[in-house]
Design a protein around this motif. Structure first.
Motif, PDB file in Angstrom:
ATOM      1  N   ARG A 166      22.905  -8.887 -29.784  1.00  0.00           N
ATOM      2  CA  ARG A 166      23.072  -8.807 -28.334  1.00  0.00           C
ATOM      3  C   ARG A 166      21.838  -8.142 -27.739  1.00  0.00           C
ATOM      4  NH1 ARG A 166      29.322  -6.494 -28.068  1.00  0.00           N
ATOM      5  NH2 ARG A 166      30.288  -8.220 -29.256  1.00  0.00           N
TER       6      ARG A 166
ATOM      7  N   GLU B 232      20.745  -5.691 -26.185  1.00  0.00           N
ATOM      8  CA  GLU B 232      20.999  -4.329 -25.713  1.00  0.00           C
ATOM      9  C   GLU B 232      19.698  -3.532 -25.694  1.00  0.00           C
ATOM     10  OE1 GLU B 232      23.911  -3.111 -24.787  1.00  0.00           O
ATOM     11  OE2 GLU B 232      25.472  -4.365 -25.700  1.00  0.00           O
TER      12      GLU B 232
ATOM     13  N   SER C  98      22.947   5.166 -29.055  1.00  0.00           N
ATOM     14  CA  SER C  98      24.244   4.563 -29.362  1.00  0.00           C
ATOM     15  C   SER C  98      24.252   3.044 -29.274  1.00  0.00           C
ATOM     16  CB  SER C  98      25.320   5.131 -28.415  1.00  0.00           C
ATOM     17  OG  SER C  98      24.972   4.895 -27.067  1.00  0.00           O
ATOM     18  N   HIS C  99      23.103   2.410 -29.024  1.00  0.00           N
ATOM     19  CA  HIS C  99      23.054   0.956 -28.887  1.00  0.00           C
ATOM     20  C   HIS C  99      21.884   0.376 -29.686  1.00  0.00           C
ATOM     21  CE1 HIS C  99      25.283   2.255 -25.280  1.00  0.00           C
ATOM     22  NE2 HIS C  99      25.929   1.108 -25.395  1.00  0.00           N
ATOM     23  N   SER C 100      22.073  -0.867 -30.155  1.00  0.00           N
ATOM     24  CA  SER C 100      21.020  -1.593 -30.858  1.00  0.00           C
ATOM     25  C   SER C 100      21.187  -3.075 -30.566  1.00  0.00           C
ATOM     26  CB  SER C 100      21.104  -1.344 -32.364  1.00  0.00           C
ATOM     27  OG  SER C 100      20.163  -2.132 -33.066  1.00  0.00           O
TER      28      SER C 100
ATOM     29  N   ARG D  82      29.384   2.501 -35.574  1.00  0.00           N
ATOM     30  CA  ARG D  82      30.061   3.618 -34.901  1.00  0.00           C
ATOM     31  C   ARG D  82      31.050   4.333 -35.825  1.00  0.00           C
ATOM     32  NH1 ARG D  82      32.123   3.424 -28.786  1.00  0.00           N
ATOM     33  NH2 ARG D  82      29.863   3.585 -28.576  1.00  0.00           N
TER      34      ARG D  82
END
Length: 337
Positions: A194, A196, A201-203, A312
């Motif tokens: 995706r 992002e 906290s996002h990749s 996560r």
């Protein structure tokens, strides 16, 4: 003096041939070619010879000097190429060797295998599918219309109008239902993509595990039971869980599952945004439109589906605060797990 040079040549050859080490050869060189050596002594006496004898004696002395130097060099090279047993470096075979540093499975792989193992013990099979999907499997069959935000080119990696890097592992659920009729119990692990913005906290690439169960009389109660058993097995025993209503195109009713923050024990911290809870997955009952798209009778069969990232839960379980640490390949970090 020429006779004296002949005798000097014989003496040099005899001593050089008997020299059995580099040190002995050096001793012969100094004795005959050194500043105070025997050949040097003869050459110093040349000026005192009659003029008629000097050219022949000088020529002979210079020839011997070159000959001696060449012989010394060759003898030294021969002895240096085949050193004696006492001059070779000794190896102590009793000294322990250097230990080999063996690698181990990456933390993501460890977490994924642990999760899959839990669901396998609950009776689920494992399925895999392509990471490059067509629009129908990735969106349309999952009850996601073309005008849905998830299907927008800005929210997915499209290679063409009909080819996309999968945004979830749900397309594999569609492929399983196309080939297999109920009852179905399957989990689907794999990478998804995706667009992002990468932060703590996002990749743009991460891993996901989805589950699907289809049979007669499957209810939300079965879904809650399966997820409750998973949370009990994967997280610390004091971990609490809760469901919150949500919306997903491919499930109805839908919910999100939260677990009490394992970092602060549910008291509230920066990781959970002071809420004490962290969302780990989305789930719900399979929408009848999804069943119709794959040829399963929604009047006869029901089912549930769930999906969550691998990163996560791994971060929660092992107290990791930045997802980027999982992908930077820093051995100092990875060796801790």
């Amino acid at each position: 003096m020429l006779k004296e040079l002949d005798q000097l040549e014989k003496a040099f050859s005899k001593q050089l041939s008997s020299a059995d080490s580099v040190e002995a050869v050096e001793h012969v060189r100094v004795e005959f070619l050194g500043r105070k050596g025997k050949l040097s002594d003869i050459m110093k006496r040349l000026p005192g010879l009659p003029a008629s004898e000097r050219p022949a004696v000088g020529k002979r002395a210079n020839a011997l000097k070159r000959s001696f130097e060449t012989a010394v060099k060759e003898r030294r090279g021969t002895l240096g190429a085949a050193p004696s047993a006492t001059s070779r470096p000794q190896v102590d075979l009793t000294v322990p060797g250097k230990p080999l540093k063996l690698g181990h499975r990456h933390l993501i792989t460890q977490t994924l295998e642990e999760m899959v193992g839990i669901f396998q013990r609950l009776g689920f099979d494992v399925a895999y599918g392509p990471e490059v999907e067509d629009r129908w499997h990735n969106f349309t069959a999952l009850n996601t219309p073309d005008d849905h935000p998830a299907a927008d080119p800005t929210n997915s990696f499209f290679a063409s109008d009909d080819v996309v890097l999968r945004t979830q592992t749900s397309p594999v659920q569609i492929r399983v239902m196309e080939k297999q009729k109920p009852p179905i119990r399957v989990v689907v692990p794999g990478r998804i993509y995706r667009p992002e913005t990468v932060d703590a906290s996002h990749s743009f690439m991460f891993h996901q595990l989805e589950g699907l169960m289809v049979d007669t009389d499957v209810t939300f109660r079965h879904l809650k039971t399966v997820l409750h058993l998973f949370v009990q097995e994967f997280f610390p025993p004091e971990t609490r869980m809760r469901f919150r209503p949500h919306y997903f195109p491919f499930t109805e009713p839908s919910a999100e599952l939260d677990v009490s923050c394992t970092i602060c024990g549910g008291r509230g911290c920066a990781t959970c945004g002071q809420k004490g809870w962290l969302e780990i997955l989305g789930c719900g009952m399979v929408d009848p439109n999804v069943f119709e798209a794959v040829g399963i009778d929604p009047e006869k069969y029901t089912g549930f589906a769930f999906g969550f990232g691998i990163e996560r839960p791994a971060m929660l379980k092992y107290g990791i605060h930045d997802i980027r640490l999982l992908f930077e390949n820093d051995v100092r970090f990875l060796a801790q797990f």
